[in-house]
Design an enzyme around this catalytic site. Structure first.
Site, PDB file in Angstrom:
ATOM      1  N   ASP A 157      27.122  77.486  83.737  1.00  0.00           N
ATOM      2  CA  ASP A 157      27.978  75.633  84.472  1.00  0.00           C
ATOM      3  C   ASP A 157      26.323  75.699  84.643  1.00  0.00           C
ATOM      4  OD1 ASP A 157      30.141  75.132  86.391  1.00  0.00           O
ATOM      5  OD2 ASP A 157      28.608  75.050  86.581  1.00  0.00           O
ATOM      6  N   ILE A 158      27.162  73.762  83.907  1.00  0.00           N
ATOM      7  CA  ILE A 158      25.745  72.742  84.489  1.00  0.00           C
ATOM      8  C   ILE A 158      26.083  72.630  86.379  1.00  0.00           C
ATOM      9  CG2 ILE A 158      25.271  70.755  84.057  1.00  0.00           C
ATOM     10  CD1 ILE A 158      27.179  70.833  81.521  1.00  0.00           C
ATOM     11  N   GLU A 187      32.713  71.456  82.877  1.00  0.00           N
ATOM     12  CA  GLU A 187      30.884  71.973  82.752  1.00  0.00           C
ATOM     13  C   GLU A 187      30.850  72.987  82.049  1.00  0.00           C
ATOM     14  OE1 GLU A 187      31.380  71.845  86.680  1.00  0.00           O
ATOM     15  OE2 GLU A 187      32.681  70.859  85.088  1.00  0.00           O
TER      16      GLU A 187
END
Length: 631
Positions: A499-500, A543
């Site tokens: 996950d960003i 994301e």
């Protein structure tokens, strides 16, 4: 086909003969039963009753103390509905011939507890205890009804009766000469035997129809007939006498069980026989839901209090009867011929029940016990329903024969056309072969192009339009396939959730177009890190990305993800004139798929590790081996 039709005709004729014999025998013995029922016994009148709401009275107390307020019922027929409180009854026997033996009969056979005391000037001549809560063999006289020997006395005898039951409380008291009752009982048992034998013959014959034709309506009708017969046998006490005499518990629950099953099967029979779904899908669903409700009531009858269950059943019975009857009338008005006979069959049973209700309310007076009217109504209704079923089966058979005849005509016509085509082919064989080859080649080319187009379309359907990596739909299938392979081959499977970090701030600060460029850059970095053909990168959503790493231990998966994390942290992303530095968090879960665990267990564990990484400050990797210590 002709042999099947002949067999159905023979079975129908046999069933008709049995029905006619039953009606003839009933007609022959009816005058004797009527005579015995109307003149042999004496109905006790002037019965007084007392409600023992606090369960405080005993027979000796009532005999010695006359201060209690007894209520009178000059009709001699007590009906109190549903009441769990004990009731006391007191009456004086009429003057009888002391040279003969006499029997006291309590006509309602479904009482839980009944005790009888015969008293003469304060002296108890005899005392009996009976009821459905005791084994049948403990009754003073083994009879489907409650019978008690009347002791000899020179003076009038006062009788005290205590009754307590969870169901409907009814009490009709008759005094019989013993010899007359034996004669009446033999005739009564003959009628019940004929009725139950008739119902059994109907059930067995329809089961044979079901076995030979595979038409489920016959099996449902056989079930309805069996449970209707068992319900009436339970209601009249014959079930307790002949089938389950050693089980008071089942006697308490037999009537609710069989009655609910009877109504359930009658509803299913109505739905299947009349084809309700062809006229109203909603009504068909309502009937099936109602049948399921009655099946549920069968289970509930084993646990709920019978008083509550009986009250609810009576309400449901009235609603269900009205619904079934209304369905028959409605379809009749729509021109369904079977619905007319079907409605007539139910009308006979409803009419019999209506006359019995009028008899119980003393509005009309029947010359014979109401049991016979119910038996006769049930037998006629069963016979008419069998007739409806036979007509329905015959109509279906005729429709099938007509369809087969039409198919045969079409087959003959097609055969003629084929002969014409063969003749034409013989005349122009070379030209036809050339055209066939040409068309075949065109078809092969078209199929090849279609196959390539389908392959390209499938490939596009599995790709994420933004990043060019696999999408969520592809991952769902890939994950299930790898889980099963891991379970089958007993190999390690690693799932990585990436996950960003702080991606929402990037969208809010720079806009969604810049955010898209960041997602593309992260996807490109992740994809470049995968070297094996079996490894897959998928965009999980927003994301988030997920890595599927078959045959990979936790250490290898963690090392790969850590390398990617460092690479992303070190690179600067140029987007729309902005320089953006990103970090990612990752959760790794590794396991050999366990057949006893849910298939999404590894994915859920990877997601949990991702949240641990975020809670630990983000920009780090957390991993776990399922069924082992964390690493």
């Amino acid at each position: 086909m002709q042999s099947d039709t002949l067999q159905v005709k023979i079975n129908s004729n046999w069933l008709f003969v049995v029905a006619v014999m039953f009606c003839v025998i009933m007609g022959l013995i009816y005058p004797n039963i009527q005579s015995s029922a109307s003149s042999a016994y004496s109905r006790v009148t002037g019965i007084e009753y007392l409600v023992d709401a606090d369960n405080q009275y005993s027979a000796n107390m009532l005999m010695q103390n006359e201060t209690q307020t007894w209520q009178s019922d000059p009709q001699g027929l007590q009906s109190f509905g549903m009441s769990a409180a004990p009731y006391w009854f007191k009456f004086t026997l009429p003057q009888v011939d002391t040279q003969r033996n006499w029997l006291l009969q309590v006509g309602y056979p479904l009482l839980d507890h009944i005790s009888v005391w015969f008293e003469d000037n304060g002296k108890i001549l005899a005392e009996y205890h009976s009821g459905d809560t005791l084994p049948f063999a403990q009754r003073p006289i083994e009879n489907e009804r409650f019978l008690f020997p009347v002791p000899q006395a020179e003076q009038l005898i006062t009788v005290y009766i205590r009754v307590q039951t969870t169901g409907a409380l009814r009490l009709s008291v008759d005094v019989w000469p013993e010899s007359s009752y034996l004669s009446f009982a033999s005739e009564y048992n003959l009628v019940m035997g004929l009725f139950l034998g008739f119902m059994l013959a109907m059930a067995i014959s329809n089961l044979f129809y079901f076995v030979t034709t595979k038409v489920s309506t016959f099996a449902v009708y056989a079930g309805y007939v069996v449970f209707l017969a068992l319900s009436l046998a339970s209601l009249h006490g014959f079930g307790y006498k002949h089938i389950w005499p050693e089980s008071p518990w089942f006697q308490q629950h037999a009537l609710p069980i069989f009655a609910n099953l009877t109504i359930a099967f009658s509803i299913i029979f109505c739905d299947l026989l009349l084809g309700v779904k062809h006229y109203s899908v909603r009504l068909c669903r309502l009937l099936r839901l109602l049948a399921l409700l009655y099946f549920a009531c069968v289970l509930l009858s084993l646990f709920l209090p019978l008083s509550l269950l009986n009250s609810g059943f009576l309400v449901m019975l009235l609603a269900s009867g009205a619904l079934i009857y209304g369905v028959g009338i409605w379809l009749w008005t729509k021109g369904v011929s079977l619905a007319g006979v079907y409605t007539l069959a139910w009308s006979v049973l409803f009419f019999a029940g209506f006359i019995i209700c009028l008899d119980n309310l003393n509005i009309v007076k029947l010359d014979l016990p109401s049991d016979y009217l119910m038996i006769l109504g049930a037998a006629i209704e069963t016979l008419l329903l069998a007739l409806v079923l036979a007509i329905s089966n015959n109509q279906q058979r005729q429709a099938l024969q007509q369809a087969q005849s039409e198919l045969l005509s079409k087959a003959i016509q097609e055969k003629q056309n084929q002969d014409d085509m063969l003749a034409l082919q013989e005349n122009t064989q070379e030209e036809l072969e050339y055209k066939v080859q040409e068309r075949t080649l065109e078809l092969e080319i078209a199929l090849r192009e279609l196959s390539e187009t389908n392959r390209e379309l499938q490939e596009k359907n599995t790709m994420d339009a933004l990043t060019g990596v696999r999408n969520r739909s592809y991952f769902d299938k890939k994950y299930i396939a790898e889980i099963r392979r891991s379970r089958r081959e007993r190999t390690q499977l690693s799932i990585v959730m990436v996950d960003i970090d702080y991606f929402k701030k990037i969208n809010d600060q720079y806009g969604h177009l810049v955010g898209d460029e960041c997602i593309i850059a992260v996807a490109r970095t992740l994809k470049s890190a995968l070297k094996r053909p079996s490894d897959d990168l998928c965009r999980y959503g927003g994301e988030e990305f997920v890595l599927v790493l078959p045959s990979t231990e936790l250490s290898g998966a963690t090392a790969l993800v850590e390398q990617v994390r460092q690479q992303i942290e070190s690179q600067i992303i140029q987007a729309d004139g902005h320089k953006i530095q990103l970090t990612v968090s990752a959760g790794v879960a590794t396991a050999v798929a366990n057949p006893h665990e849910p298939e999404d267990a590894i994915l859920a564990a990877a997601d949990a590790q991702l949240y641990l990484a975020k809670n630990a400050g983000r920009n780090n990797v957390k991993g776990i081996v399922l069924n082992a210590s964390d690493e």
